[in-house]
Design a protein around this motif. Structure first.
Motif, PDB file in Angstrom:
ATOM      1  N   ALA A  80     -21.116  23.666  15.039  1.00  0.00           N
ATOM      2  CA  ALA A  80     -22.297  24.817  15.268  1.00  0.00           C
ATOM      3  C   ALA A  80     -21.412  26.098  15.350  1.00  0.00           C
ATOM      4  N   ASP A  81     -20.467  26.317  15.751  1.00  0.00           N
ATOM      5  CA  ASP A  81     -20.038  27.919  15.942  1.00  0.00           C
ATOM      6  C   ASP A  81     -18.916  28.014  15.462  1.00  0.00           C
ATOM      7  N   GLY A  82     -19.052  27.206  13.943  1.00  0.00           N
ATOM      8  CA  GLY A  82     -18.595  27.618  11.866  1.00  0.00           C
ATOM      9  C   GLY A  82     -17.164  27.012  12.721  1.00  0.00           C
ATOM     10  N   ARG A  83     -16.289  26.317  13.491  1.00  0.00           N
ATOM     11  CA  ARG A  83     -14.630  25.632  12.604  1.00  0.00           C
ATOM     12  C   ARG A  83     -15.256  24.699  12.235  1.00  0.00           C
ATOM     13  N   MET A  84     -14.637  24.390  11.317  1.00  0.00           N
ATOM     14  CA  MET A  84     -14.087  23.671   9.987  1.00  0.00           C
ATOM     15  C   MET A  84     -13.456  22.275  11.040  1.00  0.00           C
ATOM     16  N   THR A  85     -13.772  21.501  10.999  1.00  0.00           N
ATOM     17  CA  THR A  85     -13.518  19.602  11.006  1.00  0.00           C
ATOM     18  C   THR A  85     -12.537  19.528  10.104  1.00  0.00           C
ATOM     19  N   PRO A  86     -11.940  18.571  10.164  1.00  0.00           N
ATOM     20  CA  PRO A  86     -11.299  17.881   9.347  1.00  0.00           C
ATOM     21  C   PRO A  86     -11.019  17.758   8.014  1.00  0.00           C
ATOM     22  N   ARG A  87     -10.994  18.087   6.771  1.00  0.00           N
ATOM     23  CA  ARG A  87     -10.916  17.692   5.844  1.00  0.00           C
ATOM     24  C   ARG A  87     -10.521  16.670   5.093  1.00  0.00           C
ATOM     25  N   LEU A  88     -11.379  15.652   4.874  1.00  0.00           N
ATOM     26  CA  LEU A  88     -10.731  14.591   4.719  1.00  0.00           C
ATOM     27  C   LEU A  88     -11.094  14.024   2.752  1.00  0.00           C
ATOM     28  N   LEU A  89      -9.544  13.031   2.211  1.00  0.00           N
ATOM     29  CA  LEU A  89     -10.009  12.532   1.893  1.00  0.00           C
ATOM     30  C   LEU A  89      -9.725  10.656   1.527  1.00  0.00           C
TER      31      LEU A  89
END
Length: 329
Positions: free
Chosen positions: A51-60
């Motif tokens: 919600a604060d704009g931080r990106m959560t881990p991008r996963l494949l």
């Protein structure tokens, strides 16, 4: 310090990628090979924002394998196949839409990975491959370029043909092959000398643009592969074979010598400046060396093959690509 982690985007049966991946693994790097053609059937993608704009881990995720894209230290955009729609989708329009959505997600995902990319970010290298823009930039940097016409007007073509006494070649503006859907056949069209018979079909230019150029006399041709700031120039003696005389891509390597070549300093500098202006960390520049010693620019391929040059000349291009990807760490 963690080991370098190189993500390689390519399809099956890519000996160029196999060669470099083996070198990377031999240097202790973690190598992940991902073909977008397996998404979304065999692979899943996950990207999130708090919600604060931080990106959560991008996963494949593929089977039991999970790849955290934030650990990738370099991305190599080799020759991936595009995503295919899920076979459970039976409506062709919906399937095409789903495939486009998958491609859009992946393109956006690679674009924003915070790591160096080879040859460049997808948006950059796709833009850099436009031949008309390449010719304009090369001329601006001081390269000689062939007299060129890009047209859909048959009359303009005839005027150009007459001005050069019929010594003209034609080539495609962007993609040199046609895939025939259904029968699996691919028709490739390379550079072609315009014959008297071709003139009878010039009206077909109305349907599709074509590059028309004066035929430049050749002493030999140069394939100049640039990796970062390193230059690997090979001379291709294409004129010793009728098969390769107009376009060396009609490979006749049994009789066509390939040798290492030293570029004059001013030409080498011009090549590096061209790559810098295009935003490319890798690319192959095709030049003609005329009998008078002029270096004439033809085009840049930002995702070109190189193994045959390496095998025939000993130029260590694969090693240079490996080292460049490792430096991304």
């Amino acid at each position: 310090m963690p080991s370098p982690h190189v993500l390689v985007l390519t399809g099956e049966d890519d000996p160029h990628a196999d060669r470099v991946c083996a070198l990377l693994a031999g240097r202790g790097a973690r190598v992940t090979v991902f073909d977008p053609g397996g998404f979304p059937v065999s692979w899943r993608v996950e990207v999130g924002y708090a919600a604060d704009g931080r990106m959560t881990p991008r996963l494949l995720r593929g089977g039991a394998e999970e790849i955290a894209l934030d650990t990738v230290t370099a991305l190599w955009w080799r020759r991936p196949t595009p995503p295919a729609p899920h076979p459970e989708i039976t409506d062709p329009a919906v399937a095409a839409h789903a495939a486009r959505e998958c491609q859009s997600l992946l393109s956006d995902l690679w674009e924003h990975l915070p790591c160096p990319q080879l040859p460049a970010r997808e948006s950059v290298w796709r833009r850099s491959g436009q031949k008309a823009s390449q010719l304009a930039l090369a001329a601006e940097l001081g390269f000689a370029v062939p007299d060129t016409l890009i047209t859909t007007d048959p009359e303009s073509f005839f005027e150009f043909h007459e001005r050069h006494d019929g010594r003209v070649i034609t080539k495609t503006f962007h993609i040199p092959f046609i895939e025939r859907v259904g029968d699996g056949l691919t028709v490739t069209r390379l550079s072609e000398q315009v014959s008297p018979r071709d003139l009878a079909y010039a009206d077909g230019l109305r349907f599709c643009p074509m590059i028309v150029q004066e035929r430049v006399d050749k002493r030999l041709e140069l394939r100049v592969t640039v990796v970062g700031r390193r230059i690997f120039a090979a001379e291709i003696h294409s004129q010793v074979s009728n098969r390769s005389s107009v376009d060396w891509r009609r490979y006749d390597t049994r009789v066509t010598p390939h040798r290492p070549h030293r570029l004059p300093d001013d030409v080498a500098t011009r090549c590096l400046t061209l790559m810098e202006r295009l935003g490319l960390a890798y690319g192959a520049i095709d030049l003609i060396l005329t009998p008078e010693g002029r270096h004439v620019f033809l085009e840049v391929n930002p995702n070109a093959q190189w193994l045959w040059v390496e095998h025939l000349t000993g130029l260590p291009i694969s090693e240079a690509i490996c080292e460049h990807l490792l430096r991304g760490a």
